[in-house]
Design a protein around this motif. Structure first.
Motif, PDB file in Angstrom:
ATOM      1  N   ASN A 100       0.842  -1.206   0.000  1.00 50.52           N
ATOM      2  CA  ASN A 100       0.000   0.000   0.000  1.00 50.52           C
ATOM      3  C   ASN A 100       0.877   1.255   0.000  1.00 50.52           C
ATOM      4  OD1 ASN A 100      -2.618  -1.253   0.027  1.00 50.52           O
ATOM      5  ND2 ASN A 100      -2.237  -1.783   2.159  1.00 50.52           N
ATOM      6  N   GLU A 101       1.858   1.250  -0.895  1.00 52.57           N
ATOM      7  CA  GLU A 101       2.894   2.286  -0.920  1.00 52.57           C
ATOM      8  C   GLU A 101       2.359   3.709  -1.113  1.00 52.57           C
ATOM      9  OE1 GLU A 101       7.382   2.752  -2.649  1.00 52.57           O
ATOM     10  OE2 GLU A 101       5.971   1.566  -3.803  1.00 52.57           O
ATOM     11  N   ALA A 102       1.269   3.870  -1.841  1.00 49.98           N
ATOM     12  CA  ALA A 102       0.705   5.216  -2.002  1.00 49.98           C
ATOM     13  C   ALA A 102       0.311   5.783  -0.644  1.00 49.98           C
ATOM     14  CB  ALA A 102      -0.494   5.187  -2.943  1.00 49.98           C
ATOM     15  N   VAL A 103      -0.179   4.924   0.215  1.00 51.72           N
ATOM     16  CA  VAL A 103      -0.604   5.332   1.554  1.00 51.72           C
ATOM     17  C   VAL A 103       0.599   5.459   2.477  1.00 51.72           C
ATOM     18  CG1 VAL A 103      -1.971   4.645   3.573  1.00 51.72           C
ATOM     19  CG2 VAL A 103      -2.884   4.298   1.256  1.00 51.72           C
ATOM     20  N   THR A 104       1.444   4.427   2.532  1.00 52.22           N
ATOM     21  CA  THR A 104       2.565   4.453   3.479  1.00 52.22           C
ATOM     22  C   THR A 104       3.604   5.502   3.094  1.00 52.22           C
ATOM     23  OG1 THR A 104       3.723   2.639   2.350  1.00 52.22           O
ATOM     24  CG2 THR A 104       2.220   2.048   4.159  1.00 52.22           C
ATOM     25  N   GLY A 105       3.734   5.766   1.794  1.00 51.56           N
ATOM     26  CA  GLY A 105       4.650   6.827   1.369  1.00 51.56           C
ATOM     27  C   GLY A 105       4.205   8.192   1.865  1.00 51.56           C
ATOM     28  N   ALA A 106       2.912   8.447   1.782  1.00 51.90           N
ATOM     29  CA  ALA A 106       2.366   9.714   2.278  1.00 51.90           C
ATOM     30  C   ALA A 106       2.496   9.804   3.799  1.00 51.90           C
ATOM     31  CB  ALA A 106       0.906   9.857   1.862  1.00 51.90           C
ATOM     32  N   MET A 107       2.294   8.680   4.476  1.00 53.12           N
ATOM     33  CA  MET A 107       2.439   8.664   5.933  1.00 53.12           C
ATOM     34  C   MET A 107       3.896   8.900   6.340  1.00 53.12           C
ATOM     35  SD  MET A 107      -0.167   5.521   6.724  1.00 53.12           S
ATOM     36  CE  MET A 107       0.385   5.284   8.399  1.00 53.12           C
ATOM     37  N   TYR A 108       4.825   8.292   5.589  1.00 55.61           N
ATOM     38  CA  TYR A 108       6.244   8.533   5.857  1.00 55.61           C
ATOM     39  C   TYR A 108       6.561  10.021   5.721  1.00 55.61           C
ATOM     40  CZ  TYR A 108      11.191   9.145   5.174  1.00 55.61           C
ATOM     41  OH  TYR A 108      12.470   9.624   5.282  1.00 55.61           O
ATOM     42  N   GLU A 109       6.096  10.630   4.636  1.00 56.28           N
ATOM     43  CA  GLU A 109       6.347  12.061   4.426  1.00 56.28           C
ATOM     44  C   GLU A 109       5.816  12.881   5.596  1.00 56.28           C
ATOM     45  OE1 GLU A 109       8.216  13.585   2.127  1.00 56.28           O
ATOM     46  OE2 GLU A 109       8.713  11.599   1.334  1.00 56.28           O
ATOM     47  N   GLY A 110       4.632  12.523   6.081  1.00 58.31           N
ATOM     48  CA  GLY A 110       4.074  13.222   7.237  1.00 58.31           C
ATOM     49  C   GLY A 110       4.951  13.081   8.469  1.00 58.31           C
ATOM     50  N   ALA A 111       5.396  11.856   8.746  1.00 60.44           N
ATOM     51  CA  ALA A 111       6.253  11.616   9.912  1.00 60.44           C
ATOM     52  C   ALA A 111       7.585  12.352   9.763  1.00 60.44           C
ATOM     53  CB  ALA A 111       6.484  10.117  10.096  1.00 60.44           C
ATOM     54  N   TYR A 112       8.193  12.233   8.601  1.00 65.44           N
ATOM     55  CA  TYR A 112       9.473  12.878   8.337  1.00 65.44           C
ATOM     56  C   TYR A 112       9.364  14.395   8.504  1.00 65.44           C
ATOM     57  CZ  TYR A 112      13.667  14.366   5.830  1.00 65.44           C
ATOM     58  OH  TYR A 112      14.863  14.969   5.492  1.00 65.44           O
ATOM     59  N   ASN A 113       8.362  14.991   7.881  1.00 63.11           N
ATOM     60  CA  ASN A 113       8.192  16.443   7.965  1.00 63.11           C
ATOM     61  C   ASN A 113       7.906  16.905   9.385  1.00 63.11           C
ATOM     62  OD1 ASN A 113       8.665  16.746   5.215  1.00 63.11           O
ATOM     63  ND2 ASN A 113       6.501  16.621   4.681  1.00 63.11           N
ATOM     64  N   THR A 114       7.133  16.148  10.133  1.00 64.89           N
ATOM     65  CA  THR A 114       6.845  16.513  11.526  1.00 64.89           C
ATOM     66  C   THR A 114       8.123  16.471  12.362  1.00 64.89           C
ATOM     67  OG1 THR A 114       4.551  15.806  11.388  1.00 64.89           O
ATOM     68  CG2 THR A 114       5.522  15.890  13.593  1.00 64.89           C
ATOM     69  N   LEU A 115       8.938  15.451  12.171  1.00 64.57           N
ATOM     70  CA  LEU A 115      10.212  15.385  12.895  1.00 64.57           C
ATOM     71  C   LEU A 115      11.098  16.566  12.531  1.00 64.57           C
ATOM     72  CD1 LEU A 115      11.025  11.557  12.650  1.00 64.57           C
ATOM     73  CD2 LEU A 115      10.196  12.816  14.664  1.00 64.57           C
ATOM     74  N   ARG A 116      11.214  16.870  11.245  1.00 59.33           N
ATOM     75  CA  ARG A 116      12.052  17.983  10.804  1.00 59.33           C
ATOM     76  C   ARG A 116      11.540  19.315  11.354  1.00 59.33           C
ATOM     77  NH1 ARG A 116      16.146  18.854   9.484  1.00 59.33           N
ATOM     78  NH2 ARG A 116      16.056  19.836   7.458  1.00 59.33           N
ATOM     79  N   GLU A 117      10.217  19.506  11.318  1.00 61.74           N
ATOM     80  CA  GLU A 117       9.628  20.755  11.822  1.00 61.74           C
ATOM     81  C   GLU A 117       9.846  20.935  13.319  1.00 61.74           C
ATOM     82  OE1 GLU A 117       5.544  20.386  10.643  1.00 61.74           O
ATOM     83  OE2 GLU A 117       6.030  20.592   8.522  1.00 61.74           O
ATOM     84  N   ASN A 118      10.132  19.849  14.011  1.00 66.61           N
ATOM     85  CA  ASN A 118      10.334  19.914  15.452  1.00 66.61           C
ATOM     86  C   ASN A 118      11.796  19.789  15.858  1.00 66.61           C
ATOM     87  OD1 ASN A 118       7.618  20.116  17.002  1.00 66.61           O
ATOM     88  ND2 ASN A 118       7.224  18.804  15.239  1.00 66.61           N
ATOM     89  N   GLY A 119      12.707  19.991  14.898  1.00 68.30           N
ATOM     90  CA  GLY A 119      14.118  20.119  15.230  1.00 68.30           C
ATOM     91  C   GLY A 119      15.015  18.932  14.962  1.00 68.30           C
ATOM     92  N   VAL A 120      14.517  17.866  14.374  1.00 66.05           N
ATOM     93  CA  VAL A 120      15.358  16.709  14.094  1.00 66.05           C
ATOM     94  C   VAL A 120      16.097  16.947  12.772  1.00 66.05           C
ATOM     95  CG1 VAL A 120      15.409  14.202  13.736  1.00 66.05           C
ATOM     96  CG2 VAL A 120      13.718  15.202  15.291  1.00 66.05           C
ATOM     97  N   THR A 121      17.398  16.697  12.765  1.00 59.29           N
ATOM     98  CA  THR A 121      18.181  16.874  11.542  1.00 59.29           C
ATOM     99  C   THR A 121      17.933  15.707  10.584  1.00 59.29           C
ATOM    100  OG1 THR A 121      20.100  15.687  12.408  1.00 59.29           O
ATOM    101  CG2 THR A 121      20.001  18.076  12.832  1.00 59.29           C
TER     102      THR A 121
END
Length: 158
Positions: free
Chosen positions: A32-53
């Protein structure tokens, strides 16, 4: 509260710990890569927005959601990993396969967290159909990946 009543991307940023030196593993199911890819992007962006390099976010892909538990265990046992986020999507089908996979993944991820005394986050969607999955992977109900990342952050401050 169901995601129909709450946006998965809306969360309180109160009392977030300092995570600029923390290392996160994100284990992503390819099924279900269309779904999990979008979820990954959400997780990645949230981590980056909160200070993770970028360097402190490690992505590992697995074939399906069933494999999330073992990959999470491999990541959690690493001393340099502070939290593991598991991203997957199991859509209800015509057989009981859905029930067995969902149960095994939930128990497996929980067991890894307890075994390694680290946050191992269950970012696995279990919708009835593809549209419900898309609605929760950046659609009208927000992004479960965002929620999984903020959960990992908050658990590191416990």
């Amino acid at each position: 509260m169901s995601s129909a009543d709450k946006n998965l991307s809306a969360f309180s940023k109160k009392h977030l710990p300092d995570i600029d030196t923390k290392v996160f593993a994100i284990v992503v199911s390819e099924w279900n890569e269309a779904v999990t890819g979008a979820m990954y992007e959400g997780a990645y962006n949230t981590l980056r927005e909160n200070g993770v390099t970028k360097e402190n976010i490690i992505r590992k892909d697995v074939p399906g959601s069933f494999e999330l538990s073992l990959a999470a265990q491999w990541m959690a046992k690493r001393e340099d990993i502070d939290a593991v986020i598991c991203i997957g999507c199991v859509i209800q089908g015509e057989t009981k396969h859905f029930d067995f996979i969902c149960s095994a993944v939930a128990h497996g991820i929980t067991n890894v967290s307890l075994k390694y005394d680290k946050p191992v986050i269950f970012g696995v969607l279990t919708p009835n159909n593809q549209q419900q999955a898309l609605d929760r992977a950046g659609g009208k109900h927000g992004n479960k990946g965002d929620e999984a990342a903020i959960t990992a952050i908050k658990m590191l401050g416990f």
